[in-house]
Design a protein around this motif. Structure first.
Motif, PDB file in Angstrom:
ATOM      1  N   THR A  46       3.975 -22.276 -57.946  1.00  0.00           N
ATOM      2  CA  THR A  46       3.909 -21.039 -57.603  1.00  0.00           C
ATOM      3  C   THR A  46       3.577 -20.412 -59.037  1.00  0.00           C
ATOM      4  OG1 THR A  46       5.240 -21.384 -55.803  1.00  0.00           O
ATOM      5  CG2 THR A  46       5.329 -19.118 -56.363  1.00  0.00           C
ATOM      6  N   SER A  47       4.237 -20.642 -59.841  1.00  0.00           N
ATOM      7  CA  SER A  47       4.196 -19.736 -61.082  1.00  0.00           C
ATOM      8  C   SER A  47       2.843 -19.822 -61.720  1.00  0.00           C
ATOM      9  CB  SER A  47       5.217 -20.360 -62.069  1.00  0.00           C
ATOM     10  OG  SER A  47       6.382 -20.044 -61.535  1.00  0.00           O
ATOM     11  N   VAL A  48       2.098 -21.226 -61.522  1.00  0.00           N
ATOM     12  CA  VAL A  48       0.714 -21.235 -62.075  1.00  0.00           C
ATOM     13  C   VAL A  48      -0.206 -20.367 -61.318  1.00  0.00           C
ATOM     14  CG1 VAL A  48      -1.147 -22.777 -61.997  1.00  0.00           C
ATOM     15  CG2 VAL A  48       1.085 -23.804 -62.772  1.00  0.00           C
ATOM     16  N   PHE A  49      -0.027 -20.330 -59.909  1.00  0.00           N
ATOM     17  CA  PHE A  49      -0.787 -19.448 -59.108  1.00  0.00           C
ATOM     18  C   PHE A  49      -0.633 -17.936 -59.642  1.00  0.00           C
ATOM     19  CE2 PHE A  49      -0.560 -16.243 -55.737  1.00  0.00           C
ATOM     20  CZ  PHE A  49      -2.082 -16.411 -55.195  1.00  0.00           C
ATOM     21  N   LEU A  50       0.700 -17.639 -59.755  1.00  0.00           N
ATOM     22  CA  LEU A  50       1.025 -16.103 -59.771  1.00  0.00           C
ATOM     23  C   LEU A  50       0.674 -15.669 -61.311  1.00  0.00           C
ATOM     24  CD1 LEU A  50       4.629 -16.014 -58.236  1.00  0.00           C
ATOM     25  CD2 LEU A  50       2.481 -14.814 -57.463  1.00  0.00           C
ATOM     26  N   ALA A  51       0.932 -16.543 -62.116  1.00  0.00           N
ATOM     27  CA  ALA A  51       0.371 -16.202 -63.761  1.00  0.00           C
ATOM     28  C   ALA A  51      -1.209 -15.859 -63.571  1.00  0.00           C
ATOM     29  CB  ALA A  51       0.572 -17.350 -64.465  1.00  0.00           C
ATOM     30  N   ASN A  52      -1.944 -16.689 -62.960  1.00  0.00           N
ATOM     31  CA  ASN A  52      -3.379 -16.691 -62.989  1.00  0.00           C
ATOM     32  C   ASN A  52      -3.824 -15.433 -62.325  1.00  0.00           C
ATOM     33  OD1 ASN A  52      -4.264 -18.819 -64.469  1.00  0.00           O
ATOM     34  ND2 ASN A  52      -4.029 -20.196 -62.741  1.00  0.00           N
ATOM     35  N   LYS A  53      -3.225 -15.065 -61.239  1.00  0.00           N
ATOM     36  CA  LYS A  53      -3.492 -13.984 -60.295  1.00  0.00           C
ATOM     37  C   LYS A  53      -3.247 -12.747 -61.114  1.00  0.00           C
ATOM     38  CE  LYS A  53      -2.108 -11.926 -55.974  1.00  0.00           C
ATOM     39  NZ  LYS A  53      -1.699 -10.405 -56.477  1.00  0.00           N
TER      40      LYS A  53
END
Lengths: 329, 329, 329, 329, 329, 329
Positions: free
Chosen positions: C178-185
């Motif tokens: 989830t953090s990978v997704f949110l960091a990119n976003k």
């Protein structure tokens, strides 16, 4: 049969003993078998066990045994898987003649580890020596002397902390000793504070902060109860009443009386702990901290003694609602 | 012109004086006239007044004066309706030669009423005499000695309590003295507690409870600031770091180190005050109370000294967020 | 007799099976009949039933059976009104030879639905691919690799959420994804933010946020326990310790290390949940939300699976202290 | 005179510009001199300065200038010590002909960095593609299309977060994108959950969670205001109204509608944040977290951009009531 | 055998009686003996006792008895140490013919002390006479009349207060009477308030404040349950729905409808009690206080009636979570 | 020159008037110009304006004007942009002869809209007629009569609610009227409650609930102040004192006195509002609600009258800390 002490009996030992009945509750097993749960104690051990309705003691138990009554009992002590128990052989109420055999009510009650009279005398001595204002000293000494009988046995609470005979004296004396130290220390550290710390007032406040327990708590052999006024008004307000009633007689100057009342009113600091006002004077601040530490410390001592949770920490089901660390063996 | 001390000047007096600049803010009156609000202080008095942009000092003030710098000033002291002020006649930065005239930075900073070296020595002496476990004693003494220079001047906080040069020592020494008393008292009162109260640990905890301020606070002439790690991590965790880093070297037994860390971690008791865990040992309980009382007492002393509200109580706009009772004159 | 799995047995079926003893408590019925409450489990079913003192297994149970021990048992499975039970025919401790029959401890423990090694490998792969700062990447990979053995089985908590073998990995991997997704976003959405979002730091923080569980929790066959330091200090502070100890070796720049420590320290957001500081950086904010949602979601899944309340909502007696809506069927 | 943009003017530059008046307050200096504080803005810069009663513009300002009105102004831009200001040379209300010179109201309003129509189209596209239940998809698409005009400009709040033209779309689109990710992720992670996660519902809930802002907020050029019903009822209840009114037409099955209403009602999670019920379904849980993170992240971005506190942390006087770490330069 | 009423039977009396089964739970004694705990009630007394699996009624109980069903029973009433019980001799479901013997469901349900139709009529009469605005009066009367059947039996809650047949009417009528008094009083006391107190609105709000219970609660013979929407949305929001749906038809002016909705939305005052908004109009303030007092008063009445704690105060284990003072005998 | 009333003067009107000085503060403008902010009032209007040090009145103002003093003034009334002001022409202290011209102190004080003597008489009449217990009636009547002089002018608070001359009577009478209604109503509704509602006690409690204000508040012309004991002890405890001191004389039965004290002690319900105990009797419950509603209602009336926020709701900066809805014009 020798007279023995319940708290010193060993597994299988038979003897005659003086005990206080503390519990009698009518219960039933899940499948409908009726019994009484009863408990007896001396000063340091309590046993509880069932009396079945249809057992030899059933009728006597129902008809005449009363919690709060002292009994002479002949019994065999059993250290069972369900805790310590007593097999009854004989039982009758204590009578006058038993005093010759060494009976006294105090032998059946949990009480302070310290001698009540010595504690009382030390408290009076501190008041006499350390309270410099004459009227204040008189007020404190009078209040102690006039209530001496009750104070010698009063517990500090119905449970929570110092809930035993002499608990009030043990707690108050401890708080007072700490307050003497702190009053001297902080007066020395801040001699330029204005108004200057009134050390006499700190000591008077420490001695009287819990005086309202006299009206809040009704000590009874089977455990202290709250009085009606204890429930509806509480010891903080009633302690102030006791001081105000006495102060009229002792001619305390108005501002000094007000500051003393304030120490009592604010000694629990937070509204939700019962204090309508927070400590607003340095004297009240000192008494609050000395009192709070003493209560919490005694709770921690009890938790360390009584908790049976295995491992390095206690359970959190205790009066502090938290774990206490016992340490690795 | 005689060298005088700002805090001793009287209305209308002119003199040469050494001061620290503490404030320079660019402001404007409501109707748009620009000025700098500046402030200068010595150890006990602060004056603040406007420097108008178009006044003789306007350009110098804008271009070169810096808060945190020491100045030699010639000025006339005025006790005006708007507080104490200074009419500047001359001003220049302090230089090396001024020491011959008696200048030292310390003369311009608020500081403890007590001698920092004496406090430090007493703290070390307590550690040496009262901490019985060898490794624990060594740890405490080493930490004090290795950080001696910073500790001699460190404040205990950026504001709130003991926020002055030497404040850390004054506060910690006071907490330690109280803790010595309480450790002896409660060990004597409950000799049967198990595990028995570790008095050495209480004292070590008292001395080190605020050691993390070394990393949380960056003392600066014009007032202490929080460091980046002070903001993001805080002194409670950083104090534990300091102890753990040193403990590796000193070979402290694991359980003893853990209990010492716990005292530091829990010394503010409530999560919302910064402690992730409440005091779970008797030693931690004592240090918490000694610390909390000392901080609150010093706050009350300051409020009584500084509040200017007329009447028997102070305002409630202070660090305690409550009124303090001063009494009727 | 065939080797069967406890969780697959049907009513009346007899078989040989490998189980873990999880509970042995000495109790008594209300009318005084003593017995042991015992429980045995495999990875997906737990049975508990009484062993009466006077029954054939009474003495063995008292003298030698131990929770946390694996047993080979012959028994008949009964699906009774009082829950699933086992009629014991034979019982002995598991021995080395049983491995030949397929025994492994893991078959008796609740564990993650996912393969631990695959989860571990994915976590390492994310670290290697997505953390761009060399020193930070090295720190994370080293910490994972050095603690590989423990991490493969560590639960995420003693109860509450992910309290099973491999739970730490399952939870941390989920939070990291989830953090990978949110960091990119959020980096894409706010490219002009200064300082710019450090995506590597988000990922490192997500992987390491719960690393302190290694020191807080002691996994044991019959259920994880808190260590002494877990009780007195807690996983948040100990996780930061682990990172700091490793960082010394890995030469992480100071500000980056500080920001990483802060993510760990603040990941539970509120003081009363254990975080002395709230998230003060965007990176910490992301990790907090990814973590909190993952824990709460898993709790809700468990409540929906385990609650037996009739009707469209569950009881509120669960780890969320609230009802969960299941829907009308 | 060239047409320039207020936010691009440099010190001393003169030009003609289109601005929106946002403030007109009648004030007086401390010594009684009356003036109007006025402010004008374009999309990215706001200037404010005094108009003295007795100045050339005093009468015009009092009699005819109105906040919320657009003006064509000729002025000289000054970057003064008191912030950016404008020396007025000419001023008149914008008229129809100004459009030929490039005027549009949008050029004077703070607005989203993203194109409103593109955001709107993406939102509709997500609804069309990802919401599988026909009636639910229709409901969402209809609600978006029917309110398209308002939604293209609606802010997400009057202050706090996304308080600018297009803020509603920017926030809702961001929450929806996160929700799409989380719905897919958690459905994949827990395929056995019953009832299974309804991904369509998550997406519908994400898109509609703040739809009540349509009735709570009245956008106005000089800043959004709460409507009467916004004050007395609030957007959470009114959002549910909008959905219920539309659902009647769209024939949504009862249980699905109820779950959708619940997402709206519970999306702020705590009663004191406005949600009468906490998230009681996995779908509501996801939307709450996606929403809360997005709002808090945008707040942090704004604080980092706007805070002027020197040093590594911002002030705590901001919408998060806490410091944000910016880092050492 | 005469038909008797359960609540009037005396110890040892045998008779035929009509009862409602309210509980059937399958339990087991600690030593593994299975039984059903069953309970039966008439309007004022409930008896509960075990049906052993192996007793004559065991099979019937398991196979066919259902909570929520009415039975004709022949039995002997026993006032035992374990509370009132019934020795069953015969039991069968109630049938149509029993009405001839006086059976009606209402005789087995706890219900209001007042006649439901009279209360309903009085409520309608108040609405007709005291609500002056035509549209508002029509709305209230219509809502009462259209829901007459349900309102005649609806309880005010599932537990806590007025949890019996007719409880809604009893509570609402009482709140309305108080509100009539208060509206008159405060309008007279503050005739100059602007906008003037709308007395019609107070009365309409009082009558409708709990109208949402119609959708929140599903009354059932064995006790009211929350509906799905009651759990996910709650009566406060659903009450507003009912009013809004009806208001469309009745043509209530917008501002008046909004103020009425607000009374419903705010009537529990605090967010944690379920109100998203506090009372923001004088009308809402009055209804809140009239409602809150009525609920608390009825709780206190029940506590005084039902508490069995000996001594002058009740236990604090009750719906008010506090002691109630009964007084010394 | 005609005698006029300040609150009736119109712009530009000149006249002689009697006023009370309420404020004199020495201030300085930002650019250092010193002045006094002064205020004068009659019963319904207050004007405030600056007196410059160097103006004609500067010396008089500094040397002799005192807040709390009544003045006869000749002046011109100006309704300026900075609020209502007064141009002074003449000013002198009021003297005995002014009474002939109609001066009385009351004409300069905010006061109740109702006649104090009539309110007092009604309160006594209620006590005489409605309190049936002789001793209780006597106690209440005596307390009212003995404090008649102070009660005729006492405000109900220093600010917050009913903070004007006669406010105590207005508030207490209103609470008492409501309590009479509620006592009758609830006694009729629950005639079977045991112990039965003591209506006399409700009325006595309503009349005396705020009697402690006599000792808490020191009314002064320029606004009421807290006394020392008001600060340190508070009106709740002091009200109980007043009742207890009087009760000794009036021979009230113990349990009745205790219940009366409890009403006073508990009338603010929550510890954080000053009540050490919550209402534990039905009588105390009624008085609490009647009191709380009356205070909140009067606050709302004041907010509606005084708030100047434009739009349908007031600001939330008021004594209720919330918005109040005024409505769309």
């Amino acid at each position: 049969m020798p007279i023995v002490s319940l708290s010193e009996m060993t597994n299988g030992q038979e003897g005659d003993l003086f005990v206080l009945m503390t519990v009698k509750e009518e219960l039933t097993t899940r499948d409908g078998k009726p019994y009484f749960k009863v408990a007896f104690r001396d000063h340091a051990r309590e046993v509880n066990f069932p009396i079945w309705h249809d057992s030899p003691w059933g009728a006597d138990c129902r008809d005449s045994w009363q919690p709060g009554t002292f009994y002479k009992v002949r019994g065999v002590f059993r250290d069972t898987n369900y805790g310590p128990q007593l097999e009854l052989r004989k039982i009758r109420e204590v009578c006058g003649a038993d005093e010759a055999d060494g009976f006294s009510p105090a032998m059946c009650l949990a009480q302070s580890r310290f001698d009540a009279r010595e504690m009382f005398d030390e408290l009076v001595a501190i008041a006499r020596e350390k309270i410099e204002e004459q009227a204040l000293r008189q007020l404190v000494v009078d209040l102690l002397e006039h209530n001496k009988n009750e104070l010698l046995t009063l517990p500090a609470a119905t449970r929570n902390h110092h809930a035993f005979v002499g608990g009030w004296l043990e707690h108050v004396l401890s708080v007072t000793r700490t307050s003497v130290f702190l009053a001297n220390k902080y007066d020395q550290d801040y001699p330029e504070m204005r108004p200057r710390l009134n050390k006499s007032l700190v000591i008077a406040g420490a001695i009287l902060h819990d005086i309202g327990k006299l009206r809040e708590i009704k000590p009874q052999p089977q455990g202290a109860q709250y009085t009606a006024s204890g429930n509806l008004i509480g010891h903080i307000l009633q302690g102030r009443d006791i001081v105000r009633e006495a102060a009229t007689a002792d001619g305390l100057p108005g501002d000094l009386l007000l500051r003393l009342e304030h120490i009592i009113v604010s000694h629990q600091r937070l509204p939700e702990w019962g204090s309508p006002k927070p400590p607003m004077t340095p004297e009240a601040l000192i008494v609050h901290y000395a009192d709070d530490l003493d209560a919490k410390y005694q709770m921690m001592v009890c938790i360390l003694r009584e908790d049976t949770n295995p491992g390095p920490v206690t359970s959190k089901k205790n009066v502090l609602y938290q774990k206490v660390y016992r340490g690795e063996e």
